[in-house]
Scaffold this motif. Structure first.
Motif, PDB file in Angstrom:
ATOM      1  N   GLY A 138       9.695  50.605 104.060  1.00 52.04           N
ATOM      2  CA  GLY A 138      10.424  50.346 102.817  1.00 52.04           C
ATOM      3  C   GLY A 138       9.490  50.363 101.629  1.00 52.04           C
ATOM      4  O   GLY A 138       8.353  50.833 101.701  1.00 52.04           O
ATOM      5  N   GLY A 139       9.969  49.841 100.509  1.00 42.65           N
ATOM      6  CA  GLY A 139       9.127  49.719  99.330  1.00 42.65           C
ATOM      7  C   GLY A 139       8.948  50.996  98.549  1.00 42.65           C
ATOM      8  O   GLY A 139       9.745  51.936  98.631  1.00 42.65           O
ATOM      9  N   TYR A 159      13.451  46.643  98.057  1.00 45.24           N
ATOM     10  CA  TYR A 159      13.446  45.950  99.338  1.00 45.24           C
ATOM     11  C   TYR A 159      14.752  45.203  99.518  1.00 45.24           C
ATOM     12  O   TYR A 159      15.233  44.543  98.597  1.00 45.24           O
ATOM     13  CB  TYR A 159      12.283  44.954  99.445  1.00 45.24           C
ATOM     14  CG  TYR A 159      11.056  45.551 100.079  1.00 45.24           C
ATOM     15  CD1 TYR A 159      11.041  45.890 101.427  1.00 45.24           C
ATOM     16  CD2 TYR A 159       9.907  45.796  99.330  1.00 45.24           C
ATOM     17  CE1 TYR A 159       9.930  46.464 102.011  1.00 45.24           C
ATOM     18  CE2 TYR A 159       8.788  46.360  99.907  1.00 45.24           C
ATOM     19  CZ  TYR A 159       8.804  46.696 101.247  1.00 45.24           C
ATOM     20  OH  TYR A 159       7.699  47.275 101.834  1.00 45.24           O
ATOM     21  N   GLU A 163      15.055  43.918 105.402  1.00 42.55           N
ATOM     22  CA  GLU A 163      13.723  44.510 105.564  1.00 42.55           C
ATOM     23  C   GLU A 163      12.636  43.447 105.467  1.00 42.55           C
ATOM     24  O   GLU A 163      11.648  43.463 106.215  1.00 42.55           O
ATOM     25  CB  GLU A 163      13.498  45.589 104.510  1.00 42.55           C
ATOM     26  CG  GLU A 163      14.293  46.861 104.739  1.00 42.55           C
ATOM     27  CD  GLU A 163      14.130  47.853 103.606  1.00 42.55           C
ATOM     28  OE1 GLU A 163      13.951  49.046 103.887  1.00 42.55           O
ATOM     29  OE2 GLU A 163      14.183  47.437 102.429  1.00 42.55           O
ATOM     30  N   THR A 193      10.913  42.116  93.444  1.00 42.21           N
ATOM     31  CA  THR A 193      10.871  42.265  94.899  1.00 42.21           C
ATOM     32  C   THR A 193       9.946  41.216  95.517  1.00 42.21           C
ATOM     33  O   THR A 193      10.222  40.686  96.600  1.00 42.21           O
ATOM     34  CB  THR A 193      10.392  43.675  95.297  1.00 42.21           C
ATOM     35  OG1 THR A 193       9.194  44.000  94.564  1.00 42.21           O
ATOM     36  CG2 THR A 193      11.450  44.717  95.021  1.00 42.21           C
ATOM     37  N   TRP A 197      10.703  38.288  98.190  1.00 42.94           N
ATOM     38  CA  TRP A 197       9.811  38.183  99.341  1.00 42.94           C
ATOM     39  C   TRP A 197       9.353  36.732  99.520  1.00 42.94           C
ATOM     40  O   TRP A 197       9.437  36.171 100.604  1.00 42.94           O
ATOM     41  CB  TRP A 197       8.609  39.098  99.130  1.00 42.94           C
ATOM     42  CG  TRP A 197       7.650  39.177 100.262  1.00 42.94           C
ATOM     43  CD1 TRP A 197       6.738  38.222 100.638  1.00 42.94           C
ATOM     44  CD2 TRP A 197       7.491  40.262 101.182  1.00 42.94           C
ATOM     45  NE1 TRP A 197       6.015  38.642 101.714  1.00 42.94           N
ATOM     46  CE2 TRP A 197       6.453  39.891 102.070  1.00 42.94           C
ATOM     47  CE3 TRP A 197       8.098  41.503 101.334  1.00 42.94           C
ATOM     48  CZ2 TRP A 197       6.027  40.724 103.104  1.00 42.94           C
ATOM     49  CZ3 TRP A 197       7.671  42.336 102.355  1.00 42.94           C
ATOM     50  CH2 TRP A 197       6.660  41.950 103.231  1.00 42.94           C
ATOM     51  N   GLU A 238       3.991  43.644 101.736  1.00 39.11           N
ATOM     52  CA  GLU A 238       4.831  44.833 101.627  1.00 39.11           C
ATOM     53  C   GLU A 238       4.013  46.108 101.765  1.00 39.11           C
ATOM     54  O   GLU A 238       2.795  46.056 101.925  1.00 39.11           O
ATOM     55  CB  GLU A 238       5.614  44.799 100.319  1.00 39.11           C
ATOM     56  CG  GLU A 238       4.755  44.710  99.070  1.00 39.11           C
ATOM     57  CD  GLU A 238       4.590  46.060  98.413  1.00 39.11           C
ATOM     58  OE1 GLU A 238       3.468  46.598  98.488  1.00 39.11           O
ATOM     59  OE2 GLU A 238       5.544  46.557  97.821  1.00 39.11           O
TER      60      GLU A 238
END
Length: 366
Positions: A138-139, A159, A163, A193, A197, A238
């Motif tokens: 991802g990312g 994200y 994920e 993001t 997270w 990430e």
């Protein structure tokens, strides 16, 4: 145990170091009474040359029929001027995405006989034993929209909760069986993001009361990896941050030639490969260091097959070969003879099983 492994030798020194790793896998199979069926396929530049595609459908199908994949290396100047879709590295990105290999594991551990090769001081390196857990599918590298004009370029950092949750849970589980410390790396002072997270890490830590958790901004983490790398146990981050930090951490031990990696998914299917590149300048000379690829086989045994004793046997054999003063040319000093790839591999094999002869593996070619 009986398992099928697809081997993707790739480009440059890939075929040489993979050949060494397959011999070690054979030796472990013989010693512990396992059968490993080996099938070979192409990826990267070799696949472009043979099939016009860095990840041919034949390769995908063979990997789908396997329990794990061992990869050498891809790339080289021969393909530098190809279009983006026909670059060898595209094969790597596609295989990771196709098989949903969302968790990239990069261990960095000091080997006593190699500490002098590190650019850091001995006392900073000798206690290093860390694991970087990088989200891999991802990312920024996969986000949409993505476009470029002569005046503007756009890459999207995206994200989802799912994920983030699955990579964070994976990192917690790994920290739990190591030293019980997890460092979550983000840029929460700037990126949305990263704020999500960090929120998810805080939510998950209640399920792991035996794991100590800290949050760390990526820039301060980059500095601490050099000034105090022994402070880390498991780091989770990430995709792009993990890409950068894992490459930074790779110099701590003094050689890319000893660093393995794993890219796995939730059912433990994984792709295993050395951290180093294809090194086309030394390809075919018989001097490539196979240690990282051999240690990648150890990771395969541990994470995909659950064979911890067998994995440890390989790791001890590699360390013993180094500690006995046996090195390939990239690590040999004036006081040590530089062994060829095959000669060094034999030293490792002798540590595992002095009577081993590599004539019993079941091999398929496509």
């Amino acid at each position: 145990m009986e398992k099928k492994v697809t081997v993707l030798p790739g480009d440059g020194i890939g075929p040489e170091v993979v050949a060494s790793a397959v011999k070690v896998l054979q030796a472990i199979g013989k010693k512990f009474h396992h059968t490993f069926h080996i099938a070979y396929a192409t990826i990267g530049g070799a696949a472009i040359d043979q099939h016009g595609d860095p990840l041919p459908q034949e390769t995908i199908e063979l990997c789908e029929e396997s329990d794990a994949v061992l990869l050498g290396a891809v790339g080289g100047p021969k393909w530098d001027h190809n279009t983006a879709e026909l670059r060898p590295e595209k094969g790597l990105l596609r295989i990771r995405k196709h098989f949903d290999l969302f968790s990239n594991l990069r261990p960095v551990q000091a080997i006593p006989s190699l500490i002098k090769s590190s650019p850091l001081k001995d006392d900073l390196v000798k206690e290093v034993d860390l694991l970087i857990v990088r989200e891999l599918t991802g990312g920024l590298y996969f986000g949409e929209p993505r476009k470029r004009t002569n005046e503007e370029a756009i890459d999207s950092l995206v994200y989802s909760r799912l994920e983030i949750e699955r990579i964070v849970e994976n990192a917690f589980e790994l920290a739990r069986v190591r030293r019980g410390k997890l460092t979550s790396v983000d840029k929460a002072n700037v990126l949305e993001t990263s704020r999500l997270w960090r929120q998810i890490v805080d939510e998950k830590k209640a399920q792991y009361p035996d794991v100590e958790v800290e949050h760390s901004l990526v820039d301060s983490t980059a500095m601490k990896l050099i000034t105090n790398p022994g402070a880390y146990d498991v780091l989770v981050t990430e995709n792009m941050f993990g890409d950068i930090l894992s490459d930074e951490a790779s110099v701590i031990t003094g050689s890319l030639g000893v660093l393995p990696s794993a890219s796995i998914r939730s059912d433990n299917f994984g792709l295993y490969e050395p951290v180093h590149g294809s090194a086309p300048e030394i390809a075919g000379k018989g001097i490539a260091n196979p240690a990282a690829t051999i240690l990648s086989v150890a990771m395969m045994l541990r994470y995909s097959f659950g064979l911890k004793e067998e994995a440890t046997e390989i790791e001890h054999a590699v360390n013993a070969a180094f500690n006995d003063g046996f090195f390939t040319s990239d690590l040999a000093t004036s006081g040590n003879q530089a062994l060829t790839t095959d000669e060094w591999t034999e030293k490792v094999l002798n540590k595992i099983d002095p009577s081993f002869v590599s004539d019993s593996i079941i091999t398929t070619y496509i």
